[in-house]
Design a protein around this motif. Structure first.
Motif, PDB file in Angstrom:
ATOM      1  N   TRP A   7       0.811  -1.214   0.000  1.00 22.81           N
ATOM      2  CA  TRP A   7       0.000   0.000   0.000  1.00 22.81           C
ATOM      3  C   TRP A   7       0.843   1.263   0.000  1.00 22.81           C
ATOM      4  O   TRP A   7       0.562   2.212  -0.733  1.00 22.81           O
ATOM      5  CB  TRP A   7      -0.944   0.023   1.183  1.00 22.81           C
ATOM      6  CG  TRP A   7      -2.112  -0.914   1.055  1.00 22.81           C
ATOM      7  CD1 TRP A   7      -2.420  -1.720  -0.005  1.00 22.81           C
ATOM      8  CD2 TRP A   7      -3.112  -1.147   2.038  1.00 22.81           C
ATOM      9  NE1 TRP A   7      -3.551  -2.441   0.256  1.00 22.81           N
ATOM     10  CE2 TRP A   7      -4.005  -2.109   1.503  1.00 22.81           C
ATOM     11  CE3 TRP A   7      -3.339  -0.662   3.303  1.00 22.81           C
ATOM     12  CZ2 TRP A   7      -5.109  -2.564   2.202  1.00 22.81           C
ATOM     13  CZ3 TRP A   7      -4.453  -1.115   3.995  1.00 22.81           C
ATOM     14  CH2 TRP A   7      -5.321  -2.053   3.442  1.00 22.81           C
ATOM     15  N   ARG A   9       3.887   1.843  -1.112  1.00 24.85           N
ATOM     16  CA  ARG A   9       4.493   2.066  -2.431  1.00 24.85           C
ATOM     17  C   ARG A   9       3.449   2.498  -3.455  1.00 24.85           C
ATOM     18  O   ARG A   9       3.706   3.337  -4.312  1.00 24.85           O
ATOM     19  CB  ARG A   9       5.198   0.810  -2.921  1.00 24.85           C
ATOM     20  CG  ARG A   9       6.502   0.562  -2.239  1.00 24.85           C
ATOM     21  CD  ARG A   9       7.210  -0.609  -2.869  1.00 24.85           C
ATOM     22  NE  ARG A   9       8.498  -0.800  -2.222  1.00 24.85           N
ATOM     23  CZ  ARG A   9       9.226  -1.859  -2.374  1.00 24.85           C
ATOM     24  NH1 ARG A   9       8.832  -2.832  -3.162  1.00 24.85           N
ATOM     25  NH2 ARG A   9      10.392  -1.960  -1.755  1.00 24.85           N
ATOM     26  N   ILE A  11       0.652   4.176  -2.823  1.00 20.53           N
ATOM     27  CA  ILE A  11       0.279   5.560  -2.529  1.00 20.53           C
ATOM     28  C   ILE A  11       1.352   6.513  -3.033  1.00 20.53           C
ATOM     29  O   ILE A  11       1.044   7.558  -3.617  1.00 20.53           O
ATOM     30  CB  ILE A  11       0.030   5.731  -1.018  1.00 20.53           C
ATOM     31  CG1 ILE A  11      -1.244   4.981  -0.619  1.00 20.53           C
ATOM     32  CG2 ILE A  11      -0.071   7.205  -0.642  1.00 20.53           C
ATOM     33  CD1 ILE A  11      -1.450   4.870   0.871  1.00 20.53           C
ATOM     34  N   VAL A  12       2.613   6.157  -2.842  1.00 21.23           N
ATOM     35  CA  VAL A  12       3.709   6.995  -3.337  1.00 21.23           C
ATOM     36  C   VAL A  12       3.654   7.105  -4.857  1.00 21.23           C
ATOM     37  O   VAL A  12       3.762   8.191  -5.424  1.00 21.23           O
ATOM     38  CB  VAL A  12       5.074   6.432  -2.874  1.00 21.23           C
ATOM     39  CG1 VAL A  12       6.221   7.094  -3.609  1.00 21.23           C
ATOM     40  CG2 VAL A  12       5.235   6.603  -1.376  1.00 21.23           C
ATOM     41  N   PHE A  14       1.123   6.691  -6.955  1.00 21.47           N
ATOM     42  CA  PHE A  14      -0.015   7.459  -7.449  1.00 21.47           C
ATOM     43  C   PHE A  14       0.102   8.931  -7.096  1.00 21.47           C
ATOM     44  O   PHE A  14      -0.350   9.791  -7.851  1.00 21.47           O
ATOM     45  CB  PHE A  14      -1.336   6.871  -6.940  1.00 21.47           C
ATOM     46  CG  PHE A  14      -1.707   5.621  -7.680  1.00 21.47           C
ATOM     47  CD1 PHE A  14      -2.019   5.662  -9.026  1.00 21.47           C
ATOM     48  CD2 PHE A  14      -1.720   4.407  -7.031  1.00 21.47           C
ATOM     49  CE1 PHE A  14      -2.343   4.505  -9.721  1.00 21.47           C
ATOM     50  CE2 PHE A  14      -2.042   3.240  -7.709  1.00 21.47           C
ATOM     51  CZ  PHE A  14      -2.356   3.291  -9.065  1.00 21.47           C
ATOM     52  N   THR A  15       0.732   9.260  -5.972  1.00 20.77           N
ATOM     53  CA  THR A  15       0.956  10.663  -5.618  1.00 20.77           C
ATOM     54  C   THR A  15       1.913  11.314  -6.612  1.00 20.77           C
ATOM     55  O   THR A  15       1.690  12.444  -7.057  1.00 20.77           O
ATOM     56  CB  THR A  15       1.510  10.784  -4.184  1.00 20.77           C
ATOM     57  OG1 THR A  15       0.567  10.194  -3.276  1.00 20.77           O
ATOM     58  CG2 THR A  15       1.745  12.225  -3.796  1.00 20.77           C
ATOM     59  N   VAL A  16       2.966  10.615  -6.978  1.00 19.58           N
ATOM     60  CA  VAL A  16       3.923  11.144  -7.952  1.00 19.58           C
ATOM     61  C   VAL A  16       3.261  11.317  -9.318  1.00 19.58           C
ATOM     62  O   VAL A  16       3.424  12.348  -9.976  1.00 19.58           O
ATOM     63  CB  VAL A  16       5.166  10.225  -8.046  1.00 19.58           C
ATOM     64  CG1 VAL A  16       6.042  10.593  -9.223  1.00 19.58           C
ATOM     65  CG2 VAL A  16       5.960  10.292  -6.746  1.00 19.58           C
ATOM     66  N   PHE A  18       0.075  11.740  -9.954  1.00 16.65           N
ATOM     67  CA  PHE A  18      -0.880  12.841  -9.855  1.00 16.65           C
ATOM     68  C   PHE A  18      -0.156  14.184  -9.916  1.00 16.65           C
ATOM     69  O   PHE A  18      -0.587  15.105 -10.617  1.00 16.65           O
ATOM     70  CB  PHE A  18      -1.676  12.726  -8.553  1.00 16.65           C
ATOM     71  CG  PHE A  18      -2.690  13.806  -8.366  1.00 16.65           C
ATOM     72  CD1 PHE A  18      -3.910  13.732  -8.998  1.00 16.65           C
ATOM     73  CD2 PHE A  18      -2.420  14.904  -7.563  1.00 16.65           C
ATOM     74  CE1 PHE A  18      -4.858  14.734  -8.833  1.00 16.65           C
ATOM     75  CE2 PHE A  18      -3.350  15.913  -7.395  1.00 16.65           C
ATOM     76  CZ  PHE A  18      -4.580  15.823  -8.028  1.00 16.65           C
ATOM     77  N   ALA A  19       0.957  14.304  -9.190  1.00 11.82           N
ATOM     78  CA  ALA A  19       1.719  15.559  -9.184  1.00 11.82           C
ATOM     79  C   ALA A  19       2.254  15.878 -10.579  1.00 11.82           C
ATOM     80  O   ALA A  19       2.207  17.039 -11.015  1.00 11.82           O
ATOM     81  CB  ALA A  19       2.869  15.475  -8.175  1.00 11.82           C
ATOM     82  N   GLN A  22      -0.545  17.237 -12.571  1.00 11.44           N
ATOM     83  CA  GLN A  22      -0.899  18.589 -12.152  1.00 11.44           C
ATOM     84  C   GLN A  22       0.063  19.622 -12.743  1.00 11.44           C
ATOM     85  O   GLN A  22      -0.311  20.761 -12.970  1.00 11.44           O
ATOM     86  CB  GLN A  22      -0.879  18.699 -10.630  1.00 11.44           C
ATOM     87  CG  GLN A  22      -2.013  17.973  -9.952  1.00 11.44           C
ATOM     88  CD  GLN A  22      -3.335  18.685 -10.146  1.00 11.44           C
ATOM     89  OE1 GLN A  22      -4.050  18.443 -11.106  1.00 11.44           O
ATOM     90  NE2 GLN A  22      -3.662  19.567  -9.254  1.00 11.44           N
TER      91      GLN A  22
END
Length: 64
Positions: A7, A9, A11-12, A14-16, A18-19, A22
């Motif tokens: 989990w 890894r 989350i990391v 998908f955060t990257v 997404f960023a 953006q």
């Protein structure tokens, strides 16, 4: 759909992703809007990318 031990890894990752979206999304949309296609082209490509993401999300397996 990741196992519990993965989990963090996930989350990391998908955060990257997404960023990056953006940051690059408005840049690419602006570049397309400044081209010969105008604002309609930039917004159209943005809508297409959003639709592609929705279709990919629908293809995810359910947890049941």
């Amino acid at each position: 759909m990741l196992p519990e031990h993965a989990w963090a890894r996930g989350i990391v990752a998908f955060t990257v992703i997404f960023a990056l979206g953006q940051v690059t999304g408005p840049l690419l949309t602006g570049a397309l809007a400044d081209s010969a296609g105008g604002l309609r082209l930039g917004l159209g490509v943005s809508a297409g990318v959003l639709l592609l993401g929705a279709v990919l999300a629908l293809g995810q397996p359910s947890k049941e």
